[in-house]
Enzyme design. Structure first.
Site, PDB file in Angstrom:
ATOM      1  N   GLY A   9      27.559  58.661  23.264  1.00  0.00           N
ATOM      2  CA  GLY A   9      27.719  59.820  24.131  1.00  0.00           C
ATOM      3  C   GLY A   9      29.031  60.544  23.866  1.00  0.00           C
ATOM      4  O   GLY A   9      29.909  60.049  23.142  1.00  0.00           O
ATOM      5  N   ASP A  30      21.952  47.765  28.158  1.00  0.00           N
ATOM      6  CA  ASP A  30      21.046  48.824  28.601  1.00  0.00           C
ATOM      7  C   ASP A  30      21.230  49.020  30.108  1.00  0.00           C
ATOM      8  O   ASP A  30      21.000  48.095  30.891  1.00  0.00           O
ATOM      9  CB  ASP A  30      19.608  48.433  28.283  1.00  0.00           C
ATOM     10  CG  ASP A  30      18.633  49.581  28.486  1.00  0.00           C
ATOM     11  OD1 ASP A  30      18.926  50.466  29.319  1.00  0.00           O
ATOM     12  OD2 ASP A  30      17.584  49.597  27.824  1.00  0.00           O
ATOM     13  N   LEU A  31      21.649  50.213  30.500  1.00  0.00           N
ATOM     14  CA  LEU A  31      21.916  50.458  31.919  1.00  0.00           C
ATOM     15  C   LEU A  31      20.660  50.436  32.783  1.00  0.00           C
ATOM     16  O   LEU A  31      20.761  50.422  34.008  1.00  0.00           O
ATOM     17  CB  LEU A  31      22.668  51.773  32.111  1.00  0.00           C
ATOM     18  CG  LEU A  31      24.206  51.643  32.078  1.00  0.00           C
ATOM     19  CD1 LEU A  31      24.685  51.304  30.676  1.00  0.00           C
ATOM     20  CD2 LEU A  31      24.876  52.922  32.583  1.00  0.00           C
ATOM     21  N   ALA A  54      25.307  57.188  30.932  1.00  0.00           N
ATOM     22  CA  ALA A  54      24.615  57.733  32.095  1.00  0.00           C
ATOM     23  C   ALA A  54      23.273  58.310  31.690  1.00  0.00           C
ATOM     24  O   ALA A  54      23.005  58.561  30.510  1.00  0.00           O
ATOM     25  CB  ALA A  54      25.453  58.822  32.770  1.00  0.00           C
ATOM     26  N   ASP A  96      30.107  67.366  39.195  1.00  0.00           N
ATOM     27  CA  ASP A  96      30.148  68.391  40.241  1.00  0.00           C
ATOM     28  C   ASP A  96      28.788  68.546  40.907  1.00  0.00           C
ATOM     29  O   ASP A  96      28.681  69.151  41.983  1.00  0.00           O
ATOM     30  CB  ASP A  96      30.572  69.732  39.639  1.00  0.00           C
ATOM     31  CG  ASP A  96      29.575  70.248  38.617  1.00  0.00           C
ATOM     32  OD1 ASP A  96      28.827  71.187  38.950  1.00  0.00           O
ATOM     33  OD2 ASP A  96      29.534  69.727  37.491  1.00  0.00           O
ATOM     34  N   TYR A 119      19.210  64.353  39.697  1.00  0.00           N
ATOM     35  CA  TYR A 119      20.368  63.875  38.942  1.00  0.00           C
ATOM     36  C   TYR A 119      21.586  63.766  39.849  1.00  0.00           C
ATOM     37  O   TYR A 119      22.286  62.737  39.847  1.00  0.00           O
ATOM     38  CB  TYR A 119      20.648  64.835  37.785  1.00  0.00           C
ATOM     39  CG  TYR A 119      21.972  64.604  37.106  1.00  0.00           C
ATOM     40  CD1 TYR A 119      22.175  63.512  36.280  1.00  0.00           C
ATOM     41  CD2 TYR A 119      23.033  65.500  37.283  1.00  0.00           C
ATOM     42  CE1 TYR A 119      23.399  63.299  35.654  1.00  0.00           C
ATOM     43  CE2 TYR A 119      24.251  65.296  36.657  1.00  0.00           C
ATOM     44  CZ  TYR A 119      24.426  64.198  35.849  1.00  0.00           C
ATOM     45  OH  TYR A 119      25.640  63.998  35.239  1.00  0.00           O
ATOM     46  N   LYS A 123      23.750  60.359  40.884  1.00  0.00           N
ATOM     47  CA  LYS A 123      25.182  60.202  40.633  1.00  0.00           C
ATOM     48  C   LYS A 123      25.944  59.947  41.935  1.00  0.00           C
ATOM     49  O   LYS A 123      26.897  59.158  41.962  1.00  0.00           O
ATOM     50  CB  LYS A 123      25.729  61.436  39.925  1.00  0.00           C
ATOM     51  CG  LYS A 123      25.173  61.641  38.518  1.00  0.00           C
ATOM     52  CD  LYS A 123      25.570  60.521  37.556  1.00  0.00           C
ATOM     53  CE  LYS A 123      27.025  60.653  37.125  1.00  0.00           C
ATOM     54  NZ  LYS A 123      27.367  59.637  36.093  1.00  0.00           N
ATOM     55  N   TRP A 144      30.470  70.451  33.101  1.00  0.00           N
ATOM     56  CA  TRP A 144      30.238  71.213  31.879  1.00  0.00           C
ATOM     57  C   TRP A 144      30.897  70.559  30.658  1.00  0.00           C
ATOM     58  O   TRP A 144      31.691  71.180  29.952  1.00  0.00           O
ATOM     59  CB  TRP A 144      30.750  72.638  32.049  1.00  0.00           C
ATOM     60  CG  TRP A 144      30.127  73.439  33.145  1.00  0.00           C
ATOM     61  CD1 TRP A 144      29.387  72.971  34.205  1.00  0.00           C
ATOM     62  CD2 TRP A 144      30.198  74.855  33.322  1.00  0.00           C
ATOM     63  NE1 TRP A 144      29.004  74.015  35.014  1.00  0.00           N
ATOM     64  CE2 TRP A 144      29.490  75.187  34.501  1.00  0.00           C
ATOM     65  CE3 TRP A 144      30.806  75.876  32.608  1.00  0.00           C
ATOM     66  CZ2 TRP A 144      29.372  76.500  34.964  1.00  0.00           C
ATOM     67  CZ3 TRP A 144      30.690  77.173  33.082  1.00  0.00           C
ATOM     68  CH2 TRP A 144      29.970  77.477  34.233  1.00  0.00           C
TER      69      TRP A 144
END
Length: 281
Positions: A9, A30-31, A54, A96, A119, A123, A144
């Site tokens: 990532g 593996d999450l 994530a 955010d 999503y 989070k 972003w």
């Protein structure tokens, strides 16, 4: 030793560029299997754990909320519990998108959360689970994220500019593009103080100055010397499965107060990203 969950990532790549870390890819941790992630922490000699992995497919999460919640909430919560049991700090990246994007004032750390999409809900649940784990932690809400790695807005704009000389881009969503390199540097900088019990909790870290997606695209094309005409379009005229917050401005005061870290200038970060991409050609 810093143990990083995530290997390919954007932030994980930058952490590996900037420091000697042990990075675990999906094959090793593996999450979607939170217990295995916790076991990896228990079996390690880590003095700090950073979760840079994530579920980030915002639109697909509308149909896969259960999976997104396992990866973005259950896994980091279990990791935080394992870190608390070992007495080591846990650092995590949030978003955010935990806010509803209303108004035009920058979001404060303690403002009311009200995510608009699956999503964001996943989070937020992760944030809550980490806080309840009882250990030393820092959650970095950011926005972003861009880099020379993976998929992001900068690389998408550059790809589109190869075949198109005019684009319409949303101009009523405002936020701060945040270079992954700066996120990684900030995580590395705060790891030791958090471990020593200095600071901790929720922080905001978004790029400055605030900008619309349209104006961000214009700066990308200007710095990359691409001749593309960009026309603004309203958010409502660009429908997506998942609703996006219009106001993604993040107030970074707490991070500056606790660690002396300022919001990164995304324009300088963009120049470095373009340089990296050019060097990789």
């Amino acid at each position: 030793m810093i143990l990083v969950f995530g290997k390919t990532g954007q932030v994980a790549c930058e952490l590996q560029r900037q420091a000697e870390v042990v990075a675990l890819g999906r094959d090793a941790a593996d999450l979607s299997e939170p217990a295995a992630c916790a076991q990896a922490i228990r079996d390690s000699d880590a003095t700090c754990v950073i979760n840079a992995a994530a579920y980030t497919a915002v639109d697909r999460a509308e149909d896969e909320e259960a999976l997104a919640t396992v990866i973005n909430a259950a896994a980091p919560s279990t990791m935080a519990q394992a870190c608390a049991a070992k007495g080591i700090p846990f650092l995590h990246i949030s978003t955010d998108y935990v806010f509803d994007g209303s108004g035009d004032a920058p979001w404060q750390v303690d403002d009311r959360v009200a995510p608009l999409n699956a999503y964001g809900r996943s989070k937020l649940a992760g944030e809550q689970g980490i806080a309840q784990a009882g250990g030393r932690y820092a959650i970095l809400r950011t926005s972003w994220v861009v880099s020379s790695h993976g998929n992001n807005f900068v690389k998408t704009m550059l790809r589109l500019s190869q075949t198109r000389d005019a684009l319409t881009i949303v101009d009523d969503q405002i936020g701060g593009p945040t270079p992954a390199a700066d996120i990684a540097a900030t995580l590395l900088r705060i790891a030791a103080p958090i471990g020593a019990g200095q600071g901790g909790g929720l922080y905001h870290y978004g790029g400055a100055p605030w900008v619309s997606w349209k104006d961000f695209a214009c700066e990308i094309f200007a710095q990359a010397h691409r001749d593309v005409t960009v026309t603004g379009i309203a958010n409502q005229d660009y429908p997506t499965p998942a609703a996006r917050p219009r106001n993604s401005r993040l107030d970074c005061t707490r991070l500056r107060q606790d660690f002396g870290i300022e919001a990164p200038d995304w324009r300088a970060g963009l120049a470095r990203i373009l340089s990296d991409l050019e060097a990789a050609r």
